[in-house]
Enzyme design. Sequence first.
Site, mmCIF file in Angstrom:
data_model
loop_
_atom_site.group_PDB
_atom_site.id
_atom_site.type_symbol
_atom_site.label_atom_id
_atom_site.label_comp_id
_atom_site.label_asym_id
_atom_site.label_seq_id
_atom_site.Cartn_x
_atom_site.Cartn_y
_atom_site.Cartn_z
ATOM 1 N N SER A 57 0.799 -1.229 0.000
ATOM 2 C CA SER A 57 0.000 0.000 0.000
ATOM 3 C C SER A 57 0.830 1.277 0.000
ATOM 4 O O SER A 57 0.312 2.348 -0.301
ATOM 5 C CB SER A 57 -0.941 0.014 1.213
ATOM 6 N N LYS A 89 0.984 4.570 6.921
ATOM 7 C CA LYS A 89 0.423 5.386 5.837
ATOM 8 C C LYS A 89 1.061 6.775 5.903
ATOM 9 O O LYS A 89 1.780 7.114 6.838
ATOM 10 C CB LYS A 89 -1.099 5.528 5.982
#
Length: 312
Positions: free
Chosen positions: A95, A165
């Site tokens: 990701s 993230k």
Amino acid sequence: MGDVAVGARSGHEGPEGRPERPDDSAAPAVDAENSESGSVDDSAERERAEQDDRARKQKQRSFWKELPILIGIALVLALLIKTFLVQAFSIPSDSMQNTLQQGDRVLVDKLTPWFGSEPERGEVVVFHDPDAWLAGEPAANPNALQTVLSWIGLMPSAEEKDLIKRVIGVGGDTIECKGTGPLTVNGKALNEPYVYPGNTPCSVDEEGGQFKVTVPTGKIWVMGDHRQNSRDSRYNQTDKNHGMVPVNDVVGRAIVKAWPINRWGTLPVPDTFDQSGINTKAAAAITSPGAVALVGAVPLVMLRRRRKASSQ
């Protein structure tokens, strides 16, 4: 005549007719002295050897006695470093490509949050799962050694439910995605070279790819760099935090890619988050419930004071 010659020769011989040797009587004494000196030297050398051997054995025993203490100190220091300073984490998914690859190890700064520092836009952060974001993901199954090493911080954590993230917005920011982008923060378009090649900054779908949100105080909005392969804030807006991550759930900022060696490098904040005007939060501030109540209360208080003054 012959008798005189014989008498003269006889006068220079010893009592047994042999010539006298002054050194004969002293020779045994010298030999005895040398023998005694050699015996003393041998004894001293043996004693020194025995002393060295005892000292060596004592050092060996001392080392083995101190070894458990040294190991204990090392473990305590490693645990303190993991808890308060730096911890290693392993990247479990794609990701964050291409900034981070699956299997990379990163070092996370855990010290600055202890001094009141909060996540800022553009930082790559590790945080605890806010509300079942990892539901359905396969669970790690570390062996006993991996468990111990991860517990003391010598290996990346395998059992903790953590994610990594990039911070896009902090408390007070308004973030918006229209079409394929660009992504905007407080009306400012972001230039995002870190986005995975071939991806668009925004995703065109009905599951969360199109949005406009305002981040409450004490929360952050996060997105993966691989925009079309990241279950981030966009796709968790139905959870209890509406896709936001509480600042208290943030473990720390990832500062270095430490492994593999050929991918070593720092993780700086991109320049796009420093552009002028991006820090405008006035509009967001007055949309919070507390701000709305305060703004509405001020005119009422002023009107009440005027009425009191006129009645007097």
